[in-house]
Design a protein around this motif. Structure first.
Motif, PDB file in Angstrom:
ATOM      1  N   ARG A   1      41.951  36.687  10.690  1.00 25.98           N
ATOM      2  CA  ARG A   1      42.408  38.075  10.678  1.00 25.98           C
ATOM      3  C   ARG A   1      42.475  38.614  12.109  1.00 25.98           C
ATOM      4  O   ARG A   1      41.823  38.096  13.010  1.00 25.98           O
ATOM      5  CB  ARG A   1      41.461  38.951   9.850  1.00 25.98           C
ATOM      6  CG  ARG A   1      41.449  38.632   8.383  1.00 25.98           C
ATOM      7  CD  ARG A   1      40.462  39.508   7.622  1.00 25.98           C
ATOM      8  NE  ARG A   1      39.110  39.322   8.145  1.00 25.98           N
ATOM      9  CZ  ARG A   1      38.203  40.286   8.230  1.00 25.98           C
ATOM     10  NH1 ARG A   1      38.472  41.513   7.815  1.00 25.98           N
ATOM     11  NH2 ARG A   1      37.003  40.034   8.713  1.00 25.98           N
TER      12      ARG A   1
ATOM     13  N   GLN B   1      42.215  43.869  10.335  1.00 23.97           N
ATOM     14  CA  GLN B   1      43.193  43.498   9.317  1.00 23.97           C
ATOM     15  C   GLN B   1      42.477  43.199   8.009  1.00 23.97           C
ATOM     16  O   GLN B   1      41.443  42.519   7.999  1.00 23.97           O
ATOM     17  CB  GLN B   1      43.987  42.284   9.804  1.00 23.97           C
ATOM     18  CG  GLN B   1      45.198  41.949   9.001  1.00 23.97           C
ATOM     19  CD  GLN B   1      45.952  40.763   9.599  1.00 23.97           C
ATOM     20  OE1 GLN B   1      45.404  39.980  10.365  1.00 23.97           O
ATOM     21  NE2 GLN B   1      47.222  40.641   9.238  1.00 23.97           N
TER      22      GLN B   1
ATOM     23  N   SER C   1      43.330  41.337   5.390  1.00 25.96           N
ATOM     24  CA  SER C   1      43.338  39.932   4.963  1.00 25.96           C
ATOM     25  C   SER C   1      44.153  39.126   5.964  1.00 25.96           C
ATOM     26  O   SER C   1      44.823  39.682   6.836  1.00 25.96           O
ATOM     27  CB  SER C   1      43.909  39.785   3.553  1.00 25.96           C
ATOM     28  OG  SER C   1      45.310  39.886   3.578  1.00 25.96           O
TER      29      SER C   1
ATOM     30  N   ASP D   1      46.787  37.528   5.393  1.00 23.24           N
ATOM     31  CA  ASP D   1      48.210  37.666   5.094  1.00 23.24           C
ATOM     32  C   ASP D   1      48.882  38.430   6.233  1.00 23.24           C
ATOM     33  O   ASP D   1      48.464  39.518   6.589  1.00 23.24           O
ATOM     34  CB  ASP D   1      48.373  38.422   3.767  1.00 23.24           C
ATOM     35  CG  ASP D   1      49.817  38.594   3.347  1.00 23.24           C
ATOM     36  OD1 ASP D   1      50.714  38.134   4.078  1.00 23.24           O
ATOM     37  OD2 ASP D   1      50.035  39.202   2.294  1.00 23.24           O
ATOM     38  N   GLU D   2      49.944  37.860   6.815  1.00 20.00           N
ATOM     39  CA  GLU D   2      50.529  38.470   8.014  1.00 20.00           C
ATOM     40  C   GLU D   2      51.124  39.855   7.778  1.00 20.00           C
ATOM     41  O   GLU D   2      51.336  40.609   8.713  1.00 20.00           O
ATOM     42  CB  GLU D   2      51.556  37.554   8.661  1.00 20.00           C
ATOM     43  CG  GLU D   2      52.834  37.355   7.868  1.00 20.00           C
ATOM     44  CD  GLU D   2      53.793  36.426   8.586  1.00 20.00           C
ATOM     45  OE1 GLU D   2      54.939  36.827   8.804  1.00 20.00           O
ATOM     46  OE2 GLU D   2      53.384  35.301   8.912  1.00 20.00           O
ATOM     47  N   VAL D   3      51.405  40.209   6.535  1.00 18.29           N
ATOM     48  CA  VAL D   3      51.912  41.549   6.262  1.00 18.29           C
ATOM     49  C   VAL D   3      50.794  42.510   5.857  1.00 18.29           C
ATOM     50  O   VAL D   3      51.043  43.670   5.583  1.00 18.29           O
ATOM     51  CB  VAL D   3      53.016  41.542   5.169  1.00 18.29           C
ATOM     52  CG1 VAL D   3      54.211  40.743   5.640  1.00 18.29           C
ATOM     53  CG2 VAL D   3      52.482  41.019   3.854  1.00 18.29           C
ATOM     54  N   ALA D   4      49.571  42.016   5.832  1.00 14.31           N
ATOM     55  CA  ALA D   4      48.439  42.868   5.443  1.00 14.31           C
ATOM     56  C   ALA D   4      48.218  43.953   6.490  1.00 14.31           C
ATOM     57  O   ALA D   4      48.360  43.721   7.692  1.00 14.31           O
ATOM     58  CB  ALA D   4      47.168  42.041   5.281  1.00 14.31           C
TER      59      ALA D   4
END
Length: 195
Positions: free
Chosen positions: A17, A40, A42, A44-47
């Motif tokens: 993260r 961040q 998570s 996940d790059e869009v998190a």
């Protein structure tokens, strides 16, 4: 009141993260610009990032704290402040992340700091070289503290070293046994070296 957010600096955590450090004059601050951290939610790059958290009293003062950079290799936050005791203007400070919080910030000392504004220290590269910004005088070409310049520094050395020689003009013949005195114009400290 207008809120300003500046000086973003991101670091990747062990779990992948991102953690974002920045300076802001948000209403929940303790004065001037304060340093915040947002993590961040998570990997996940869009998190998105969670709610920013103002760092504690070891970092933030009634003055201004700016240009935060976290160095994961040293578990250390480096930032500039005009609220912590220093040499004048903004000084660079270091605070270690220990047991889930930052301990007291330490002034990075001379010659990294000066009587002028010193801020924006970058993370050291592989060779230990970092850069920072200062409006300090740099004689002979800059006699005043009006403009910001970028300086390079080697971090991790126990003390700076000097190597050189003294040569006669116009023959350029070496002159052994010459004593040279170097004086720091800010604190009047002197170092004497014989070549």
């Amino acid at each position: 009141e207008k809120v300003t957010n500046v000086d973003p600096s991101a670091v990747t955590l062990d779990d992948g993260r991102q953690e974002l450090y920045f300076a802001s004059n948000r209403p929940d601050g303790v004065g001037g610009m304060d340093i915040y951290r947002a993590t961040q939610s998570s990997i996940d790059e869009v998190a998105g990032f969670g709610t920013p958290v103002r760092l504690g009293a070891a970092i933030n003062t009634a003055g201004n704290e700016i240009t935060p950079v976290f160095d994961p290799a040293r578990s250390e936050l480096v930032f500039a402040s005009d609220g912590h005791p220093g040499h004048g203007g903004y000084d660079l400070f270091r605070a270690r992340w220990t047991d889930g919080h930052y301990i007291a910030a330490d002034n990075a000392g001379l010659p990294l700091n000066s009587a002028a504004d010193d801020f924006g220290l970058s993370r050291p590269g592989a060779a230990g070289v970092a850069h920072f910004v200062s409006n300090r005088a740099a004689l002979p070409s800059k006699a005043t503290t009006t403009d910001d310049d970028i300086f390079q520094v080697s971090l991790g050395m126990t003390a700076p070293t000097l190597r050189g020689g003294v040569y006669a003009q116009p023959t350029a013949a070496p002159m052994p046994g010459v004593t040279v005195q170097l004086v720091d114009r800010e604190d009047r400290a002197a170092a004497v070296t014989t070549f």
